[in-house]
Design an enzyme around this catalytic site. Structure first.
Site, PDB file in Angstrom:
ATOM      1  N   CYS A  30      -2.872  -4.722   7.310  1.00  0.00           N
ATOM      2  CA  CYS A  30      -3.353  -3.323   7.537  1.00  0.00           C
ATOM      3  C   CYS A  30      -2.788  -2.898   5.845  1.00  0.00           C
ATOM      4  CB  CYS A  30      -2.530  -1.955   8.612  1.00  0.00           C
ATOM      5  SG  CYS A  30      -2.057  -0.728   7.955  1.00  0.00           S
ATOM      6  N   CYS A  33      -0.532  -0.404   4.861  1.00  0.00           N
ATOM      7  CA  CYS A  33       0.870  -0.647   5.474  1.00  0.00           C
ATOM      8  C   CYS A  33       0.805  -0.717   3.838  1.00  0.00           C
ATOM      9  CB  CYS A  33       0.848  -0.689   6.308  1.00  0.00           C
ATOM     10  SG  CYS A  33      -0.168   0.154   8.054  1.00  0.00           S
TER      11      CYS A  33
END
Lengths: 105, 270
Positions: A30, A33
């Site tokens: 991700c 993230c």
């Protein structure tokens, strides 16, 4: 305490032992993230001794992700004495996270 | 790797910005969708670009991109989902990658689509803009994908490959998202599906979704004469800053934004 990598085992104990906790639910695939990661690490240092700052890898800790109904990552969940206080989904600024921490210290 | 400048968007404004960052000796990464997905690609003939009348949009884009490549710009295909400032650096997420730079030029064109009813309300609660980020959370579950390009179809294939049951809506006109605490169903042009997650894969995210707090006016990014936005280190050029939506104005604004971003990056490194 510096940044803690939390797993299902011991999660509840760690969270309820801390007067205030901020947990980052993330995953390696991700991008957003990864953007948030350095902010979370910085806050872990800054709030050392005042709040628990932890990370949960939603890939290896699927049971925790399901238990907390994580529907998008990154998701940050704030806990006060073990109880969920607030959650924030997506990339947010350091200042916004600090404001939540300061308000609840 | 860290760049001096990251340009978001590979149309006339972004490519002009990249050429002019390189002209100032600074490194630059251009992040964009594939060239053939640029709206200008479909223009049959552009007659008001100074000195080069009668070329098609595709011919112009190919020349612009070749120029930027020759100047030493680096390219990455993908969509920018988020940007966050930390210290004097801007971090930008592109799919599952992250890159950083001292300055940003936002040249992503016009985000043409308005948000669907329910979209903002359920974002992060069963509505996602990022298949690679959130797809894994919905393995073995039904998901819906709203796509507008070949790249979006590839993202839908990725979701199917990790075990999601995918219903794909190709360029629907109108959609609505409904549910309870979380999004539960999507209705597009009369067809309704139940889905654990609804992926909305538009060609570009709205500037306010990528850069929370960026100054806007009448739906366009607000800039000054140096193409600076209200966010330090973020410049904008081209259609995202407003009308006229023309190749010449985009290239001109890209030049100014590129020079301003290069100057800003140089100041940060002093």
């Amino acid at each position: 305490m510096a940044l803690q990598h939390l797993t299902a085992e011991g999660f509840d104990e760690a969270i309820s032992a801390a007067p205030l906790a901020m947990v980052d639910f993330w995953a390696t695939w991700c991008g957003p993230c990864k953007i948030l990661s350095p902010v979370v690490e910085k806050l872990a240092e800054e709030y050392d001794g005042k709040a628990l700052v932890g990370k949960v890898d939603t890939d290896s800790e699927m049971s925790l992700a399901q238990r907390f109904g994580i529907s998008a990552i990154p998701t940050l969940i704030f806990f006060k004495n073990g109880a969920e206080l607030k959650r924030s989904v997506g990339v947010v600024s350091e200042d916004a996270l600090k404001a939540i921490l300061e308000e609840n210290l | 790797m860290a760049y001096d400048v990251i340009v978001i968007g590979g149309g006339p404004a972004g490519l002009s910005a990249a050429v002019n960052v390189r002209a100032r000796g600074r490194s630059v990464l251009v992040v964009s969708n594939p060239l053939e997905e640029n709206p200008l690609w479909k223009a049959e003939r552009v007659d008001n670009y100074l000195g080069l009348p009668g070329l098609s949009g595709a011919e112009l884009l190919e020349r612009f991109q070749a120029h930027a490549l020759q100047a030493g710009a680096e390219f990455r295909t993908g969509r920018v989902l988020n940007a966050l400032a930390m210290g004097s650096d801007w971090y930008v997420s592109i799919g599952s990658d992250v890159e950083s730079a001292k300055a940003i030029v936002l040249a992503g064109g016009v985000a043409r689509a308005k948000k669907f009813p329910g979209e903002a309300e359920y974002l992060g609660k069963g509505v996602s803009y990022c298949a690679t980020c959130d797809g894994m959370l919905y393995r073995n579950k039904p998901v819906a994908v709203v796509g507008y390009s070949e790249s979006a179809k590839k993202e839908a294939e990725f979701l199917a490959s990790i075990g999601c049951t995918v219903t794909y809506f190709d360029r629907p006109k109108q959609c609505e998202i409904t549910g309870g605490e979380k999004a539960e169903r999507l209705k597009c042009d009369g067809q309704t599906v139940e889905a654990a997650c609804i992926f909305l894969l538009r060609p570009a995210l709205a500037p306010t979704d990528v850069f929370p707090g960026i100054g806007m006016e009448n739906g366009y990014v607000l800039v000054d004469r140096t193409m600076a936005t209200n966010l330090p280190g973020v410049f904008a050029a081209g259609d995202c800053t407003g009308t006229p939506l023309q190749v010449s104005s985009a290239a001109g604004e890209g030049l100014v934004a590129g020079q301003s971003a290069a100057k800003y990056a140089a100041e940060q490194m002093k």
